[in-house]
Scaffold this active site. Structure first.
Site, mmCIF file in Angstrom:
data_model
loop_
_atom_site.group_PDB
_atom_site.id
_atom_site.type_symbol
_atom_site.label_atom_id
_atom_site.label_comp_id
_atom_site.label_asym_id
_atom_site.label_seq_id
_atom_site.Cartn_x
_atom_site.Cartn_y
_atom_site.Cartn_z
ATOM 1 N N HIS A 168 -5.807 -11.226 0.951
ATOM 2 C CA HIS A 168 -4.489 -11.826 0.704
ATOM 3 C C HIS A 168 -4.494 -13.364 0.674
ATOM 4 O O HIS A 168 -3.851 -14.026 1.505
ATOM 5 C CB HIS A 168 -3.454 -11.311 1.696
ATOM 6 C CG HIS A 168 -3.897 -11.170 3.133
ATOM 7 N ND1 HIS A 168 -4.511 -12.177 3.848
ATOM 8 C CD2 HIS A 168 -3.785 -10.120 3.982
ATOM 9 C CE1 HIS A 168 -4.762 -11.765 5.067
ATOM 10 N NE2 HIS A 168 -4.330 -10.514 5.178
ATOM 11 N N ASP A 206 -1.635 -4.902 0.145
ATOM 12 C CA ASP A 206 -1.359 -5.108 1.566
ATOM 13 C C ASP A 206 -0.096 -4.337 1.959
ATOM 14 O O ASP A 206 0.753 -4.832 2.701
ATOM 15 C CB ASP A 206 -1.213 -6.595 1.896
ATOM 16 C CG ASP A 206 -1.288 -6.878 3.400
ATOM 17 O OD1 ASP A 206 -1.552 -5.933 4.166
ATOM 18 O OD2 ASP A 206 -1.063 -8.034 3.799
ATOM 19 N N HIS A 260 7.178 -0.735 7.598
ATOM 20 C CA HIS A 260 7.824 -0.894 8.901
ATOM 21 C C HIS A 260 9.159 -0.160 8.880
ATOM 22 O O HIS A 260 9.868 -0.171 7.865
ATOM 23 C CB HIS A 260 8.069 -2.367 9.235
ATOM 24 C CG HIS A 260 6.832 -3.131 9.582
ATOM 25 N ND1 HIS A 260 6.119 -2.911 10.749
ATOM 26 C CD2 HIS A 260 6.167 -4.115 8.918
ATOM 27 C CE1 HIS A 260 5.081 -3.734 10.782
ATOM 28 N NE2 HIS A 260 5.085 -4.466 9.683
#
Length: 425
Positions: A229, A302, A306
């Site tokens: 990233h 990535d 959540h």
């Protein structure tokens, strides 16, 4: 069983061709201009036929936080994105720092049967950064690379050992590049926007310092370092220097880092909170130029799910992370539409280069003798990214509820249809 995919445009990293794909069982057996008899015929309706995408950086939260996502929902999310191979990171609970966890992850994915799951093992035991794992045992169990992603390896001696040992097993190390002494409890990019918002910032130098160290350790050990990233313009300058000097270094960027900037945080939307953080406009332009020039090797998502309750808190207290799998195709196609990259370069970044880095000789290309991992992409498909489309257990994307353009409308794994977009084809 024979399957024919007709009326499509085959897109590989080295060109495009209007042709049909003949599949027998798990393999592509021919690329032909005419139609032949087959047990199953799929009409691609003029859409792109691409090799199955390979995502080198996902978080499936399994084991330990399955309420966010797990290997099953992660697999379903992947194929809905045209992704047929995923590399989940090791920061699970318990940590994937031993062969038992690695085998369990792979077995769970095989039972669902949608993707190839290639686990990334931890570099250090327990992600503590002091002792490296038993790499040989983990590779034998199916691990393909090593990373403490989510945490940096601050001890240079430990990172040196990891590069040396992984090189001995023809593997590599993925660096979460972060100098924690510079983080200063930051929650976003340090700059004018963080000052306006009154939020603590993280300077891009915290990433660049660690990339500098790791490229020098790769030079010392001749090991392969892959930078995860990448988010800053100076990071890309360092990686370019390393490549010019013959250091064995590759890198990835994410769709959110080439699509959004720190200005998106002006609304205090926690779905834009991630690590590394969204940077400034100059960094976005540098990433786009590096994608265009060939400096960047891979686009990876990535994908970091959540739960809504975790994100629905004060900005300082919200966790870092964004969903990425099902927005990979539309955000990358936007680069194509804007003339930043070509379709061929898209395939190179999302499939061909990952296959090369991982030494997956039967993946990354639509060609005779290759595995029939295929994504049929409709570049003009418009849809609302909502509950009816989302396959993840989580919803932490700033694009959730918005209209997107471009999607994988069908995905084949080993010659078998594993995803079909609702009401398509």
């Amino acid at each position: 069983m024979k399957t024919l995919i007709k009326n499509g445009i085959i897109v590989n990293s080295d060109g495009q061709i209007k042709a049909n794909v003949l599949i027998e069982d798990e393999m592509i057996v021919d690329i032909i201009a005419h139609e032949v008899e087959a047990d199953k015929v799929i009409d691609a309706c003029g859409n792109y036929i691409m090799p199955g995408l390979i995502d080198m950086h996902v978080h499936f939260r399994d084991p330990g936080q399955e309420y966010k996502d797990d290997v099953i929902s992660g697999s379903e999310t992947a194929v809905a994105s045209g992704v047929t191979t995923c590399l989940p990171m090791a920061n699970t609970f318990p940590i994937n720092d031993n062969s038992s966890i690695t085998r369990a992850m792979i077995q769970k994915a095989k039972q669902r049967g949608l993707i190839d799951l290639l686990p990334i093992g931890a570099i250090s035991q327990g992600l503590h950064g002091d002792r490296i794992v038993e790499m040989g045992d983990m590779i034998e169990a199916g691990a393909v690379a090593f990373s403490d992603d989510g945490l940096p390896v601050s001890d240079s001696s430990v990172m040196r050992d990891a590069l040396e040992y992984s090189r001995g097993f023809n593997s590599f190390v993925i660096s979460h590049s972060e100098d924690c002494s510079l983080c200063r409890k930051g929650v976003m990019h340090e700059g004018a926007v963080s000052t306006i918002l009154g939020l603590k910032g993280m300077a891009s130098e915290k990433e660049e310092i660690m990339i500098s160290r790791d490229m020098l350790l790769a030079k010392l050990t001749q090991g392969h370092i892959h930078i995860a990233h990448v988010s800053s313009a100076w990071s890309l300058k360092l990686i370019e220097l390393a490549k010019q000097q013959g250091i064995n270094i590759t890198c990835e960027v994410t769709p959110h880092h080439f699509s959004f900037s720190d200005k998106n945080l002006l609304s205090y939307n926690t779905h834009f909170k991630m690590s590394p953080p969204l940077r400034g406009e100059n960094d976005i332009q540098a990433i786009r130029e590096a994608l265009k020039s060939g400096l960047v090797d891979v686009i990876a998502t990535d994908h970091a799910p959540h739960h809504t309750d975790d994100k629905f808190v004060e900005f300082d207290n919200a966790p870092f992370g964004i969903l990425g799998l099902q927005t990979l195709v539309p955000l990358t196609l936007k680069l194509v539409n804007e003339g930043v990259i070509s379709l061929e370069r898209m395939v190179e970044l999302t499939s061909a280069n990952p296959a090369k880095i991982l030494n997956l000789k039967t993946k990354g290309k639509i060609a005779k003798g290759m595995l029939a991992d295929i994504a049929i992409i409709d570049p003009n498909k418009e849809y609302v990214y909502d509950e009816s489309i989302n396959k993840s257990k989580s919803k932490n994307s700033p694009l959730f509820g918005q209209t997107l353009t471009g999607a994988a409308v069908m995905t084949l794994k080993n010659g078998r249809v594993v995803y079909d977009f609702p009401h398509c084809l």
